[in-house]
Motif scaffolding. Structure first.
Motif, mmCIF file in Angstrom:
data_model
loop_
_atom_site.group_PDB
_atom_site.id
_atom_site.type_symbol
_atom_site.label_atom_id
_atom_site.label_comp_id
_atom_site.label_asym_id
_atom_site.label_seq_id
_atom_site.Cartn_x
_atom_site.Cartn_y
_atom_site.Cartn_z
ATOM 1 N N ILE A 116 0.865 -1.183 0.000
ATOM 2 C CA ILE A 116 0.000 0.000 0.000
ATOM 3 C C ILE A 116 0.902 1.233 0.000
ATOM 4 C CG2 ILE A 116 -1.683 1.343 1.321
ATOM 5 C CD1 ILE A 116 -2.810 -1.289 2.368
ATOM 6 N N VAL A 117 0.793 2.038 -1.031
ATOM 7 C CA VAL A 117 1.529 3.304 -1.098
ATOM 8 C C VAL A 117 0.538 4.409 -0.785
ATOM 9 C CG1 VAL A 117 2.924 4.849 -2.512
ATOM 10 C CG2 VAL A 117 3.088 2.372 -2.851
ATOM 11 N N LYS A 152 2.775 -4.528 3.260
ATOM 12 C CA LYS A 152 3.808 -3.512 3.476
ATOM 13 C C LYS A 152 3.210 -2.155 3.096
ATOM 14 C CE LYS A 152 8.024 -4.353 2.248
ATOM 15 N NZ LYS A 152 9.183 -4.658 1.379
ATOM 16 N N VAL A 153 3.340 -1.179 3.979
ATOM 17 C CA VAL A 153 2.838 0.172 3.715
ATOM 18 C C VAL A 153 4.021 1.117 3.527
ATOM 19 C CG1 VAL A 153 1.519 2.133 4.611
ATOM 20 C CG2 VAL A 153 0.708 -0.202 5.015
ATOM 21 N N ILE A 154 3.963 1.936 2.487
ATOM 22 C CA ILE A 154 4.972 2.970 2.235
ATOM 23 C C ILE A 154 4.275 4.314 2.387
ATOM 24 C CG2 ILE A 154 6.597 3.919 0.570
ATOM 25 C CD1 ILE A 154 6.600 1.162 -0.800
ATOM 26 N N ALA A 155 4.771 5.140 3.302
ATOM 27 C CA ALA A 155 4.117 6.419 3.601
ATOM 28 C C ALA A 155 5.170 7.440 4.015
ATOM 29 C CB ALA A 155 3.089 6.240 4.716
ATOM 30 N N PRO A 156 4.864 8.735 3.900
ATOM 31 C CA PRO A 156 5.790 9.765 4.372
ATOM 32 C C PRO A 156 5.820 9.806 5.904
ATOM 33 C CG PRO A 156 4.120 10.669 2.880
ATOM 34 C CD PRO A 156 3.664 9.316 3.298
ATOM 35 N N PHE A 157 6.752 10.542 6.438
ATOM 36 C CA PHE A 157 6.715 10.825 7.863
ATOM 37 C C PHE A 157 5.520 11.749 8.120
ATOM 38 C CE2 PHE A 157 11.001 9.381 7.284
ATOM 39 C CZ PHE A 157 11.277 8.695 8.461
ATOM 40 N N PRO A 158 4.797 11.527 9.215
ATOM 41 C CA PRO A 158 3.546 12.272 9.427
ATOM 42 C C PRO A 158 3.775 13.769 9.571
ATOM 43 C CG PRO A 158 4.170 11.035 11.395
ATOM 44 C CD PRO A 158 5.085 10.591 10.316
#
Length: 419
Positions: free
Chosen positions: A5-6, A36-42
């Motif tokens: 999940i991007v 697996k999740v790919i996300a920015p820093f909050p």
């Protein structure tokens, strides 16, 4: 089966699509997928790194549920400018794309990422690696930029963006759009077959809104009388929101002694809104920032009326997600939206409030005077009607299974070819 999940937004960010991405990940895990999740820093909505985080190029977080979260570097967008948004979009697209390019090949990728640039980079990589891609469309470019007055519809850049967007969505395995308006754009403007897309609105977990929350807590905090008529705005205070229009309208309603406005949230226009309210020197406009997630129910439930402003033609190209939380809170809504927009249709179908034209503080002030004179029991009935509609159409129980079923269907169609 492995699913990536991007997501351009992710908890603890309070953005609705951040929550939906997390719920999709959790439900896939519950059904036995490796996720697996790919996300920015909050950093959303203010564009500032959340406390407790230290930004790195890539940071890996793993728990005991076969769940991996990769936080990756991106340029934060503290200002709502085209350059700032582009850098955020591009930087996240590059880093998230590199991760997808070099990781073990998954069964499928579900993307809720920034349009055109980040989505385009991801699309190219999935084509190269022959990975099925499902795209969740939260915003349509360039239509949204045109609605905000940032770019002309027939501008050369707008035409290029449409061509890129068409290339992306035609090569995706499936498209999920959040409104019928978006679906019509993709069918009529991008040439997408109706069978290639699904309309599934954003949703919230109805448990996030505590209907038994103490509605006097926030009023006591800011010395707002329990008898005062309180209008609440809760959400991102950005350019597209047009909170300034509400502040101007409250200023015009000086004849209503018990009227108060609470603005809860943050964003690129927050400081401007604070300064505008100070210029009026009336003390009837209160700002709650930061707005803790735990206070969502207390803030929304404390209102007599929830206000949903938008600027210009914004509602012709997007559906504000905060409308769902408003309706779940069981309070009437007044929206500044275009007639015929998805927002206007939802409010009309739900019979939960009113819709007036955007960017007209005088018109909003007149409508506030009218609503203020209503019997409070009428407002309660409208709020109840909105909640019943939201539970039926915008709840986690209604919408989440639809997305997960599409993911499972597309994995089953292609899994044998990949492994």
């Amino acid at each position: 089966m492995k699913v990536i999940i991007v997501s351009a937004v992710y908890p603890p960010e309070p953005v609705v699509s951040a929550q939906t991405s997390a719920q999709i990940a959790q439900e896939l895990i519950n059904q036995g997928y490796l996720v697996k999740v790919i996300a920015p820093f909050p950093n959303r909505p203010a564009g500032k790194l959340f406390k407790g985080y230290r930004r790195q190029f890539i940071q890996k977080e793993v728990d005991d549920r076969n769940f991996t979260l990769l936080r990756c570097f991106s340029k934060f967008s503290k200002q709502s400018s085209l350059v700032s948004r582009f850098l955020e979009n591009f930087s996240f697209g590059i880093v998230s794309g590199l991760i997808v390019l070099t990781c073990d090949r998954p069964s499928l990728i579900y993307a809720n990422t920034w349009p055109i640039v980040a989505t385009g980079l991801l699309s190219i990589i999935t084509i190269i690696r022959k990975i099925p891609l499902i795209i969740s469309v939260q915003d349509v470019y360039p239509e949204s930029l045109n609605a905000q007055g940032r770019i002309a519809n027939h501008n050369i850049f707008a035409r290029i963006m449409k061509l890129i967007d068409a290339f992306i969505v035609r090569r995706a395995r499936h498209i999920i759009v959040i409104s019928n308006t978006f679906a019509n754009i993709y069918i009529n403007s991008r040439g997408i077959e109706p069978s290639h897309l699904s309309v599934i609105p954003n949703w919230i977990d109805e448990k996030m809104i505590d209907m038994n929350a103490d509605t006097t807590t926030i009023r006591r905090k800011y010395n707002i009388s329990v008898d005062a008529f309180l209008i609440v705005y809760g959400g991102n205070v950005g350019v597209a929101a047009g909170v300034e229009t509400v502040i101007d309208a409250i200023h015009e309603c000086k004849d209503i002694d018990d009227l108060r406005l609470l603005v809860a949230g943050s964003g690129s226009q927050f400081d401007n809104c604070v300064q505008l309210s100070k210029a009026y020197s009336e003390g009837r406009i209160i700002f709650y920032c930061p707005w803790p997630k735990n206070d969502t129910s207390a803030v929304l439930r404390s209102a007599n009326l929830l206000v949903l402003p938008t600027r210009g033609k914004q509602t012709s190209a997007s559906v504000p997600s905060k409308l769902i939380a408003y309706m779940m809170a069981g309070k009437p809504v007044i929206a500044l939206a275009l007639p015929g927009s998805e927002t206007a249709r939802i409010i009309s179908d739900a019979n939960c409030g009113w819709v007036i034209d955007p960017d007209k503080p005088g018109l909003l002030a007149d409508k506030i005077r009218t609503i203020h004179a209503f019997d409070r029991r009428k407002l309660e009935r409208l709020g109840k009607s909105g909640r019943e509609y939201a539970l039926k159409h915008f709840s986690k129980e209604t919408c989440l299974p639809k997305v997960v079923n599409i993911i499972r269907e597309k994995v089953n169609e292609t899994g044998a070819k990949i492994f």
